[in-house]
Design an enzyme around this catalytic site. Structure first.
Site, short mmCIF file in Angstrom:
data_model
loop_
_atom_site.label_atom_id
_atom_site.label_comp_id
_atom_site.label_asym_id
_atom_site.label_seq_id
_atom_site.Cartn_x
_atom_site.Cartn_y
_atom_site.Cartn_z
N CYS A 35 0.78 -1.31 -0.03
CA CYS A 35 -0.11 -0.08 0.15
C CYS A 35 0.82 1.20 -0.03
CB CYS A 35 -1.00 0.03 1.39
SG CYS A 35 -1.37 1.65 1.78
N CYS A 367 -9.68 -12.48 21.42
CA CYS A 367 -9.01 -11.62 20.17
C CYS A 367 -7.66 -11.63 20.62
CB CYS A 367 -9.59 -10.27 20.22
SG CYS A 367 -9.81 -9.28 21.67
#
Ligand code: SAH
Length: 409
Positions: A35, A367
């Site tokens: 990116c 998580c």
């Protein structure tokens, strides 16, 4: 660059790595053009790393922490690991040359990195943000200056229901009045008729929190709805809702599968947020008791239960640890406990009460593999056996990794 879909066909829903993976490896030369914003933005840890490799590293991470307790199934990756975020936030500012920019704070600073499109954010939401930026001058809306407190528009938050198609735009302003707001909404909706609601949120504090307390709905109903695992959920500007709906369905699906519900069970959904897991499990259980610390989330959860006409779920606004201690002191009967704590994991009050309540099964959604391992250590020392776990890649390009683990008494 286009990445062919079959190159990402691996480990979807428990299937073993396929032959295609080997082919992929041979072809995997510079597949990932990094990116252009990666260095300045800092939001992704894995830019420049092939998606295949990201998954492998996450698998190894979970293996390292949890492998000693149970079998680790192949990670459930995304077929298309791009543009998965249904919630997009942009901060507005003026660049050195005077141009209006929108983007993200450079990691660890309050400098704004100008971003037009992000490979993990929803593309429609990114386009809406660009078009809002384009409208500002003609509406004489100034961007807010954090240092001086001068100007108006601070942030824009866009949330899109991937299933429903509903779109919410939240304009975060430094003061409550948006001049010619009706015309602004009209101009914006002309460009993006898919927008179903627009909300003004006022944040006049020197803070890194995006949203302030005060909200005014200037178009539509003030929230969007979306469906997940066959249930409809209300999403308000501030509600917690998983940001990757595609993978959330895999995650919750796995959690429900692991719970082995038959319709007779009394279930606890701890750290329930807006009620998702318990509401999805409700028709497979006799009764669900859900507990959550955040008052607003509980309010949304109650709305969600009504919206889906689910009557066998009760919600409690409490600390999960304290709540479980009370339940165990009252000698409650519980068959299955779902737990989905924040990154810090659970606490001993909670875990010791689970042991005392002695449910047949605990399904732990985590998580953070590190705190999962710590909590598994406690549970496996006190009468539980971890049967297996499945990592789910909820956040491609970042190092975060979700795991769902099932334990049996
Ligand atoms: N299961 C939900 C939410 C998971 S996020 C979902 O998948 O959408 C973790 C949740 O735990 C958050 O909603 C947070 O508010 C809540 N939480 C954090 N600490 C808590 C505590 N001590 N007791 C109860 N809930 C807590």
């Amino acid at each position: 660059m286009e990445i062919r879909r079959e190159e990402y066909l691996f480990a979807v829903e428990g299937s073993e790595m396929t032959e295609k993976k080997t082919n992929y490896k041979k072809r995997a030369v510079n597949v990932e053009d990094a990116c252009p914003y990666a260095k300045k933005c800092g939001g992704c840890d894995y830019q420049g790393t092939a998606y295949e490799k990201q998954l492998k590293e996450k698998q190894e991470l979970v293996q390292k922490y949890v492998g000693g307790f149970c079998k680790v199934r192949p990670i459930i990756g995304m077929e298309n690991p791009y543009h998965y975020r249904n919630k997009v936030h942009a901060v507005f500012d003026i660049a050195k040359g005077g141009a209006i920019i929108s983007g993200v704070y450079k990691a660890g600073t309050h400098d704004v990195v100008s971003i037009d499109e992000c490979r993990i954010e929803d593309e429609i939401s990114d386009a809406i943000i660009r078009d809002i930026r384009g409208l500002l001058r003609s509406f004489k809306i100034k961007t807010y200056d954090e240092d001086t407190g001068y100007g108006l528009l601070r942030h824009v938050l866009v949330r899109r229901g991937f299933h429903s198609g509903e779109v919410m735009v939240v304009l975060v302003l430094g003061s409550p009045i948006l001049p010619s707001k009706n015309n602004f909404v009209k101009a914006l909706r002309k460009l993006h008729p898919e927008i179903t609601t627009v909300v003004i949120n006022v944040n006049n504090k020197k803070t890194s929190m995006v949203l302030g307390d005060k909200e005014t709905v200037i178009y539509g109903k003030g929230y969007i709805e979306d469906t997940l695992c066959g249930r409809t959920f209300r999403i308000s500007p501030k509600s917690f809702y998983q940001v990757n709906p595609v993978q959330t369905e895999h995650l919750y699906g796995k959690a429900i599968e692991y719970a082995k519900l038959t319709g007779k069970e009394k279930v606890v959904d701890a750290y329930c947020g807006i009620g998702t897991i318990g509401l999805i499990a409700a028709d497979k259980a006799m009764e669900v008791i859900s507990v959550e610390l955040n008052k607003d989330a509980v309010r949304d959860a109650i709305t969600n239960a009504k919206r889906n006409q689910i009557k066998n779920v009760q919600f409690y606004n409490a600390d999960a640890g304290k709540f479980m201690v009370e339940m165990s002191e009252q000698g409650a009967d519980v068959d299955v406990v779902f737990m989905d704590p924040p990154r810090a994991g659970s606490d001993e009050a909670f875990l010791s009460s689970v042991v005392k309540l002695a449910p047949k099964r605990v399904v732990y959604v985590s998580c953070n593999p590190e705190t999962l391992a710590r909590d598994l250590k406690y549970l496996t020392k006190h009468g539980y056996r971890a049967e297996e776990c499945t990592p789910v890649d909820m956040f491609p390009w970042t190092k975060h990794c979700e795991v769902v683990c099932t334990l049996r008494k």
